[in-house]
Design a protein around this motif. Structure first.
Motif, PDB file in Angstrom:
ATOM      1  N   GLU A   7      -0.872  -1.644  -1.163  1.00 39.13           N
ATOM      2  CA  GLU A   7      -0.970  -0.585  -2.175  1.00 39.13           C
ATOM      3  C   GLU A   7      -2.425  -0.189  -2.414  1.00 39.13           C
ATOM      4  OE1 GLU A   7       0.906  -2.452  -5.519  1.00 39.13           O
ATOM      5  OE2 GLU A   7       2.876  -1.627  -5.041  1.00 39.13           O
ATOM      6  N   SER A   8      -3.322  -1.167  -2.433  1.00 38.65           N
ATOM      7  CA  SER A   8      -4.735  -0.882  -2.713  1.00 38.65           C
ATOM      8  C   SER A   8      -5.374  -0.020  -1.629  1.00 38.65           C
ATOM      9  CB  SER A   8      -5.529  -2.185  -2.894  1.00 38.65           C
ATOM     10  OG  SER A   8      -5.770  -2.828  -1.653  1.00 38.65           O
ATOM     11  N   PHE A   9      -4.778   0.017  -0.454  1.00 38.90           N
ATOM     12  CA  PHE A   9      -5.267   0.863   0.634  1.00 38.90           C
ATOM     13  C   PHE A   9      -4.566   2.213   0.674  1.00 38.90           C
ATOM     14  CE2 PHE A   9      -7.260  -2.948   2.149  1.00 38.90           C
ATOM     15  CZ  PHE A   9      -8.322  -2.506   2.932  1.00 38.90           C
ATOM     16  N   GLY A  10      -3.589   2.417  -0.197  1.00 42.69           N
ATOM     17  CA  GLY A  10      -2.900   3.698  -0.241  1.00 42.69           C
ATOM     18  C   GLY A  10      -1.526   3.714   0.392  1.00 42.69           C
ATOM     19  N   PHE A  11      -1.017   2.562   0.787  1.00 44.00           N
ATOM     20  CA  PHE A  11       0.350   2.518   1.301  1.00 44.00           C
ATOM     21  C   PHE A  11       1.311   2.740   0.139  1.00 44.00           C
ATOM     22  CE2 PHE A  11      -1.751   0.359   4.748  1.00 44.00           C
ATOM     23  CZ  PHE A  11      -0.990   0.653   5.878  1.00 44.00           C
ATOM     24  N   ALA A  12       2.385   3.492   0.405  1.00 47.06           N
ATOM     25  CA  ALA A  12       3.419   3.773  -0.593  1.00 47.06           C
ATOM     26  C   ALA A  12       4.752   3.237  -0.074  1.00 47.06           C
ATOM     27  CB  ALA A  12       3.511   5.281  -0.831  1.00 47.06           C
ATOM     28  N   TYR A  13       5.611   2.879  -0.994  1.00 47.06           N
ATOM     29  CA  TYR A  13       6.918   2.367  -0.616  1.00 47.06           C
ATOM     30  C   TYR A  13       7.752   3.488  -0.011  1.00 47.06           C
ATOM     31  CZ  TYR A  13       5.450  -1.730  -3.132  1.00 47.06           C
ATOM     32  OH  TYR A  13       4.738  -2.829  -3.532  1.00 47.06           O
ATOM     33  N   CYS A  14       8.556   3.139   0.975  1.00 44.63           N
ATOM     34  CA  CYS A  14       9.373   4.125   1.679  1.00 44.63           C
ATOM     35  C   CYS A  14      10.644   3.442   2.174  1.00 44.63           C
ATOM     36  CB  CYS A  14       8.595   4.718   2.859  1.00 44.63           C
ATOM     37  SG  CYS A  14       8.190   3.526   4.169  1.00 44.63           S
ATOM     38  N   GLY A  15      11.469   4.180   2.865  1.00 42.67           N
ATOM     39  CA  GLY A  15      12.666   3.614   3.467  1.00 42.67           C
ATOM     40  C   GLY A  15      12.357   3.057   4.845  1.00 42.67           C
ATOM     41  N   VAL A  59      10.733  -4.918   2.497  1.00 38.11           N
ATOM     42  CA  VAL A  59      10.077  -3.820   1.798  1.00 38.11           C
ATOM     43  C   VAL A  59       9.364  -3.019   2.880  1.00 38.11           C
ATOM     44  CG1 VAL A  59       8.176  -3.254   0.243  1.00 38.11           C
ATOM     45  CG2 VAL A  59       9.801  -5.036  -0.388  1.00 38.11           C
ATOM     46  N   PHE A  60       9.492  -1.701   2.825  1.00 37.77           N
ATOM     47  CA  PHE A  60       8.854  -0.819   3.797  1.00 37.77           C
ATOM     48  C   PHE A  60       7.799   0.000   3.091  1.00 37.77           C
ATOM     49  CE2 PHE A  60      13.263  -1.579   5.000  1.00 37.77           C
ATOM     50  CZ  PHE A  60      13.094  -2.134   6.250  1.00 37.77           C
ATOM     51  N   MET A  61       6.663   0.155   3.747  1.00 40.86           N
ATOM     52  CA  MET A  61       5.555   0.924   3.171  1.00 40.86           C
ATOM     53  C   MET A  61       4.945   1.804   4.272  1.00 40.86           C
ATOM     54  SD  MET A  61       3.807  -2.137   0.899  1.00 40.86           S
ATOM     55  CE  MET A  61       3.011  -1.082  -0.326  1.00 40.86           C
ATOM     56  N   THR A  62       4.346   2.910   3.850  1.00 42.63           N
ATOM     57  CA  THR A  62       3.735   3.822   4.810  1.00 42.63           C
ATOM     58  C   THR A  62       2.561   4.531   4.169  1.00 42.63           C
ATOM     59  OG1 THR A  62       4.274   5.471   6.499  1.00 42.63           O
ATOM     60  CG2 THR A  62       5.153   5.865   4.296  1.00 42.63           C
ATOM     61  N   MET A  63       1.691   5.045   4.997  1.00 48.19           N
ATOM     62  CA  MET A  63       0.600   5.890   4.515  1.00 48.19           C
ATOM     63  C   MET A  63       0.337   6.982   5.535  1.00 48.19           C
ATOM     64  SD  MET A  63      -2.904   3.599   5.061  1.00 48.19           S
ATOM     65  CE  MET A  63      -3.934   4.777   4.244  1.00 48.19           C
ATOM     66  N   ARG A  64       0.034   8.166   5.030  1.00 45.00           N
ATOM     67  CA  ARG A  64      -0.393   9.279   5.877  1.00 45.00           C
ATOM     68  C   ARG A  64      -1.865   9.104   6.157  1.00 45.00           C
ATOM     69  NH1 ARG A  64       3.464  11.948   8.288  1.00 45.00           N
ATOM     70  NH2 ARG A  64       5.286  12.100   6.983  1.00 45.00           N
ATOM     71  N   LEU A  65      -2.254   9.339   7.396  1.00 43.87           N
ATOM     72  CA  LEU A  65      -3.657   9.174   7.781  1.00 43.87           C
ATOM     73  C   LEU A  65      -4.360  10.525   7.856  1.00 43.87           C
ATOM     74  CD1 LEU A  65      -3.156   6.478  10.543  1.00 43.87           C
ATOM     75  CD2 LEU A  65      -3.905   6.128   8.194  1.00 43.87           C
ATOM     76  N   LEU A 123       4.554  -0.247   7.694  1.00 39.55           N
ATOM     77  CA  LEU A 123       4.700  -1.696   7.813  1.00 39.55           C
ATOM     78  C   LEU A 123       5.978  -2.133   7.131  1.00 39.55           C
ATOM     79  CD1 LEU A 123       3.933  -3.256   4.864  1.00 39.55           C
ATOM     80  CD2 LEU A 123       1.754  -2.205   5.436  1.00 39.55           C
ATOM     81  N   GLU A 124       6.409  -3.323   7.519  1.00 34.92           N
ATOM     82  CA  GLU A 124       7.528  -4.001   6.875  1.00 34.92           C
ATOM     83  C   GLU A 124       7.002  -5.338   6.398  1.00 34.92           C
ATOM     84  OE1 GLU A 124      10.541  -7.092   6.556  1.00 34.92           O
ATOM     85  OE2 GLU A 124       8.996  -7.009   8.098  1.00 34.92           O
ATOM     86  N   THR A 125       7.357  -5.696   5.173  1.00 36.71           N
ATOM     87  CA  THR A 125       7.010  -7.008   4.636  1.00 36.71           C
ATOM     88  C   THR A 125       8.205  -7.511   3.842  1.00 36.71           C
ATOM     89  OG1 THR A 125       5.299  -8.283   3.482  1.00 36.71           O
ATOM     90  CG2 THR A 125       5.889  -6.144   2.517  1.00 36.71           C
ATOM     91  N   GLY A 126       8.114  -8.717   3.369  1.00 37.26           N
ATOM     92  CA  GLY A 126       9.233  -9.292   2.635  1.00 37.26           C
ATOM     93  C   GLY A 126       9.311  -8.798   1.201  1.00 37.26           C
ATOM     94  N   SER A 127      10.476  -9.007   0.609  1.00 37.24           N
ATOM     95  CA  SER A 127      10.694  -8.581  -0.782  1.00 37.24           C
ATOM     96  C   SER A 127      10.565  -9.736  -1.777  1.00 37.24           C
ATOM     97  CB  SER A 127      12.076  -7.933  -0.915  1.00 37.24           C
ATOM     98  OG  SER A 127      13.096  -8.869  -0.604  1.00 37.24           O
ATOM     99  N   ALA A 128      10.491 -10.962  -1.295  1.00 41.12           N
ATOM    100  CA  ALA A 128      10.401 -12.129  -2.186  1.00 41.12           C
ATOM    101  C   ALA A 128       9.069 -12.149  -2.928  1.00 41.12           C
ATOM    102  CB  ALA A 128      10.573 -13.415  -1.371  1.00 41.12           C
ATOM    103  N   GLU A 129       9.029 -12.899  -3.998  1.00 40.96           N
ATOM    104  CA  GLU A 129       7.823 -12.993  -4.830  1.00 40.96           C
ATOM    105  C   GLU A 129       6.596 -13.418  -4.011  1.00 40.96           C
ATOM    106  OE1 GLU A 129       5.673 -12.383  -8.155  1.00 40.96           O
ATOM    107  OE2 GLU A 129       7.807 -11.942  -7.956  1.00 40.96           O
TER     108      GLU A 129
END
Length: 151
Positions: free
Chosen positions: A125-133, A145-151, A109-115
Protein backbone atom coordinates in the motif's frame (compact mmCIF):
# COMPACT_ATOMS: atom_id res chain seq x y z
CA UNK A 1 22.96 -2.91 0.47
CA UNK A 2 23.56 -4.38 -2.97
CA UNK A 3 20.65 -5.73 -5.02
CA UNK A 4 21.70 -8.09 -7.79
CA UNK A 5 20.18 -10.48 -10.28
CA UNK A 6 20.59 -13.88 -8.71
CA UNK A 7 21.14 -17.21 -10.46
CA UNK A 8 19.57 -19.10 -7.54
CA UNK A 9 22.67 -21.24 -7.00
CA UNK A 10 23.84 -20.17 -3.53
CA UNK A 11 22.92 -22.12 -0.38
CA UNK A 12 21.80 -18.93 1.39
CA UNK A 13 19.19 -18.33 -1.33
CA UNK A 14 18.02 -21.95 -1.11
CA UNK A 15 17.62 -21.61 2.65
CA UNK A 16 15.66 -18.34 2.36
CA UNK A 17 13.35 -19.74 -0.31
CA UNK A 18 12.84 -22.87 1.79
CA UNK A 19 11.92 -20.64 4.77
CA UNK A 20 9.52 -18.76 2.48
CA UNK A 21 7.79 -21.90 1.22
CA UNK A 22 7.55 -23.43 4.70
CA UNK A 23 6.01 -20.24 6.03
CA UNK A 24 3.48 -20.05 3.20
CA UNK A 25 2.36 -23.65 3.86
CA UNK A 26 2.07 -22.93 7.59
CA UNK A 27 -0.10 -19.86 6.99
CA UNK A 28 -2.27 -20.99 4.07
CA UNK A 29 -3.91 -24.20 2.86
CA UNK A 30 -1.89 -25.94 0.10
CA UNK A 31 -4.32 -24.96 -2.66
CA UNK A 32 -3.86 -21.29 -1.72
CA UNK A 33 -0.03 -21.27 -1.77
CA UNK A 34 1.20 -19.55 -4.93
CA UNK A 35 4.88 -19.21 -4.00
CA UNK A 36 7.30 -20.30 -6.71
CA UNK A 37 9.84 -23.05 -6.13
CA UNK A 38 13.40 -22.95 -7.53
CA UNK A 39 12.41 -24.56 -10.83
CA UNK A 40 9.65 -22.02 -11.48
CA UNK A 41 11.87 -19.12 -10.41
CA UNK A 42 14.38 -20.18 -13.09
CA UNK A 43 11.86 -19.83 -15.93
CA UNK A 44 12.73 -17.23 -18.58
CA UNK A 45 9.73 -15.02 -17.75
CA UNK A 46 11.01 -14.56 -14.17
CA UNK A 47 13.84 -12.29 -13.02
CA UNK A 48 15.02 -12.96 -9.47
CA UNK A 49 17.00 -10.55 -7.27
CA UNK A 50 18.73 -10.89 -3.94
CA UNK A 51 19.83 -8.14 -1.54
CA UNK A 52 23.13 -8.43 0.30
CA UNK A 53 25.13 -6.60 2.92
CA UNK A 54 28.60 -8.06 2.32
CA UNK A 55 28.00 -11.83 2.61
CA UNK A 56 24.74 -11.46 4.58
CA UNK A 57 21.56 -12.19 2.60
CA UNK A 58 18.96 -9.56 3.52
CA UNK A 59 16.15 -10.60 1.21
CA UNK A 60 14.88 -11.47 -2.22
CA UNK A 61 12.15 -10.74 -4.73
CA UNK A 62 11.20 -11.55 -8.29
CA UNK A 63 9.35 -10.08 -11.24
CA UNK A 64 7.33 -12.38 -13.48
CA UNK A 65 6.27 -11.13 -16.89
CA UNK A 66 2.59 -11.98 -17.39
CA UNK A 67 2.48 -10.27 -20.78
CA UNK A 68 4.25 -7.37 -22.54
CA UNK A 69 2.47 -4.79 -20.36
CA UNK A 70 1.81 -6.58 -17.08
CA UNK A 71 4.23 -7.91 -14.46
CA UNK A 72 3.74 -9.72 -11.17
CA UNK A 73 5.76 -9.33 -7.97
CA UNK A 74 6.80 -12.77 -6.68
CA UNK A 75 8.90 -14.30 -3.90
CA UNK A 76 9.27 -11.22 -1.72
CA UNK A 77 11.03 -12.40 1.43
CA UNK A 78 13.37 -11.21 4.13
CA UNK A 79 14.78 -13.66 6.68
CA UNK A 80 12.75 -13.61 9.89
CA UNK A 81 15.84 -12.67 11.91
CA UNK A 82 16.70 -9.72 9.63
CA UNK A 83 13.38 -7.92 9.22
CA UNK A 84 12.94 -4.15 9.65
CA UNK A 85 16.22 -3.25 7.93
CA UNK A 86 14.64 -1.87 4.75
CA UNK A 87 15.53 -4.76 2.45
CA UNK A 88 11.92 -5.50 1.48
CA UNK A 89 11.29 -1.85 0.70
CA UNK A 90 14.52 -1.62 -1.35
CA UNK A 91 13.77 -4.78 -3.32
CA UNK A 92 10.19 -3.69 -4.05
CA UNK A 93 11.41 -0.27 -5.22
CA UNK A 94 13.90 -2.04 -7.49
CA UNK A 95 11.22 -4.32 -8.95
CA UNK A 96 8.95 -1.33 -9.64
CA UNK A 97 11.84 0.51 -11.31
CA UNK A 98 12.58 -2.49 -13.56
CA UNK A 99 8.88 -2.91 -14.40
CA UNK A 100 8.75 0.74 -15.49
CA UNK A 101 11.95 0.35 -17.53
CA UNK A 102 10.29 -2.59 -19.33
CA UNK A 103 7.33 -0.29 -20.13
CA UNK A 104 4.87 -2.37 -18.16
CA UNK A 105 1.60 -0.55 -17.64
CA UNK A 106 0.61 -2.53 -14.57
CA UNK A 107 2.28 -4.41 -11.75
CA UNK A 108 0.24 -6.84 -9.64
CA UNK A 109 0.72 -9.29 -6.80
CA UNK A 110 -1.00 -11.93 -4.73
CA UNK A 111 -0.42 -12.25 -1.00
CA UNK A 112 -2.17 -13.96 1.86
CA UNK A 113 -5.21 -12.69 3.71
CA UNK A 114 -4.19 -13.90 7.20
CA UNK A 115 -3.07 -11.46 9.88
CA UNK A 116 0.58 -12.50 9.34
CA UNK A 117 0.42 -10.94 5.85
CA UNK A 118 -0.76 -7.50 7.05
CA UNK A 119 2.79 -6.02 7.24
CA UNK A 120 3.38 -7.04 3.61
CA UNK A 121 0.04 -5.53 2.58
CA UNK A 122 0.97 -2.26 4.32
CA UNK A 123 4.32 -2.23 2.49
CA UNK A 124 2.58 -2.68 -0.86
CA UNK A 125 0.00 0.00 0.00
CA UNK A 126 2.81 2.43 0.86
CA UNK A 127 4.09 2.08 -2.72
CA UNK A 128 0.67 2.75 -4.22
CA UNK A 129 -0.66 -0.75 -4.74
CA UNK A 130 -4.47 -0.93 -4.46
CA UNK A 131 -6.64 -3.92 -3.72
CA UNK A 132 -8.20 -5.57 -6.76
CA UNK A 133 -9.73 -8.83 -7.92
CA UNK A 134 -7.87 -11.85 -9.25
CA UNK A 135 -5.65 -11.36 -12.29
CA UNK A 136 -3.88 -13.70 -14.68
CA UNK A 137 -4.69 -17.31 -13.80
CA UNK A 138 -5.71 -16.60 -10.19
CA UNK A 139 -9.24 -17.24 -8.97
CA UNK A 140 -11.19 -15.78 -6.04
CA UNK A 141 -9.86 -17.29 -2.84
CA UNK A 142 -10.62 -16.21 0.75
CA UNK A 143 -6.96 -16.94 1.59
CA UNK A 144 -5.64 -14.56 -1.08
CA UNK A 145 -5.46 -10.80 -1.39
CA UNK A 146 -4.78 -9.28 -4.82
CA UNK A 147 -3.21 -5.88 -5.34
CA UNK A 148 -2.19 -3.87 -8.40
CA UNK A 149 -0.72 -0.55 -9.40
CA UNK A 150 -0.69 1.38 -12.65
CA UNK A 151 2.81 2.36 -13.72
Amino acid sequence: MIIEIDDLSRPAIHALLNEHLQSMYELSPPESVHALDLEKLRRPEVTFWSAWEASLLLGCGALKELDRKHGEVKSMRTPAALRRRGAGRAILAHIIHVARSRSYERLSLETGSAEAFKPAQRLYESFGFAYCGPFGEYMEDPNSVFMTMRL
